[in-house]
Enzyme design. Structure first.
Site, PDB file in Angstrom:
ATOM      1  CB  SER A   1      -0.951  -0.033   1.201  1.00  0.00           C
ATOM      2  OG  SER A   1      -1.960   0.940   1.073  1.00  0.00           O
TER       3      SER A   1
ATOM      4  CG  ASP B   1      -7.473  -3.099  -2.384  1.00  0.00           C
ATOM      5  OD1 ASP B   1      -8.008  -2.292  -1.610  1.00  0.00           O
ATOM      6  OD2 ASP B   1      -6.245  -3.278  -2.430  1.00  0.00           O
TER       7      ASP B   1
ATOM      8  CG  HIS C   1      -5.851  -2.311   1.089  1.00  0.00           C
ATOM      9  ND1 HIS C   1      -5.297  -1.916  -0.111  1.00  0.00           N
ATOM     10  CD2 HIS C   1      -5.118  -1.702   2.065  1.00  0.00           C
ATOM     11  CE1 HIS C   1      -4.284  -1.098   0.122  1.00  0.00           C
ATOM     12  NE2 HIS C   1      -4.146  -0.946   1.439  1.00  0.00           N
TER      13      HIS C   1
END
Length: 273
Positions: free
Chosen positions: A152, A225, A252
């Site tokens: 991320s 996600d 995610h």
């Protein structure tokens, strides 16, 4: 009339700067203020003074180095996601240390043990660079034997380190094209999609850097996600000159848990150059 227009432009620019750097930044960085020191066999906390640019000179920079039981001539950098701290990646680091890697967990300014500072894009990059260069010198490992794994927000740190020539290859897990693009996806009505691009100070523009990075890249993205949309991983896959794409049936934050054994082995094999 011209002076009035110039005044209006200056006032609007100052207002946009205020929104982006004062209002938006705390939302962009939900940094946990407390975190324990990571604990792992043959692990040690690293604390150095940064001499880098980017507003971090003279500050204490922190990371955690995990050593393999036997000799290891490779270094893996792990950059955690937003709202997390480096201690959350201990198990991931141990998985690679057990395979002969030296593993460096990197903490960001404003996060966990480094909450004595405030976060920004430039400071995060400066801290990461200071730590990796310090450890590379300490271990005698050059960029050609260094890889990065970023999740991320950490994907942007990995991309920047690759752009600076510090890593040989990288795996990006749940990566985004840019911070303004994520903001536009989540918070803006169709007619206001342009606004985050105007007011976001910390842009983390992975997409703009991708075409100039020739290092091999593995992109891992969850099909479901809800934080960073799946299509952003696909866009990055198309932008990097040399990339491989793995789609995982996950959201995610559970990508590593949802990866199949085959996908996990592909990740390990890709990084094990």
């Amino acid at each position: 009339l011209i002076s009035s227009i110039l005044t209006a432009i200056v006032v609007f620019a100052l207002f946009a700067f205020f929104l982006g750097c004062v209002v938006v930044r705390p939302i962009l960085f939900p940094a946990p203020a407390m975190a324990p020191v990571p604990e792992a066999p043959d692990g040690s906390l690293i604390e150095i003074k940064s001499e880098s640019s980017g507003g971090s000179a003279g500050r204490t920079v922190r990371g955690y180095l995990m050593r393999p039981q036997g000799p290891g001539d490779r270094l893996l950098l792990i950059f955690h996601g937003n709202g997390a701290t480096m201690d959350g990646d201990v198990d991931l680091g141990m998985a690679f240390a057990g395979r002969g890697w030296n593993v460096l967990l990197v903490e960001y300014p404003g996060y966990g043990l480094s909450s004595d500072s405030s976060p920004s894009e430039s400071k995060i990059y400066a801290d990461a660079e200071a730590l990796l260069l310090h450890v590379q010198r300490q271990l005698g490992i050059d960029a050609g034997r260094t890889a990065a794994l970023g999740h991320s927000l950490g994907s942007a740190v990995a991309v920047e380190m690759a752009a600076r020539g510090h890593v040989q290859r990288m795996a990006l897990v749940s990566p985004f094209t840019s911070a303004p693009a994520v903001g536009a996806f989540h918070f803006m009505l169709p007619g206001l999609k342009w606004l985050p691009y105007l007011i976001t100070c910390d842009r983390f523009n992975n997409l703009s850097k991708a075409k100039s990075i020739e290092s091999p890249v593995l992109i891992v993205h969850g099909r479901n996600d809800t934080v960073v949309p799946f299509y952003m991983g696909e866009e990055l896959h198309a932008a990097f000159p040399e990339s491989v794409f793995l789609a995982v049936e996950s959201d995610h934050n559970d990508v590593f848990f949802r990866m199949s054994e085959n996908q996990w082995q592909r990740l390990v094999s890709f990084l094990s150059f």
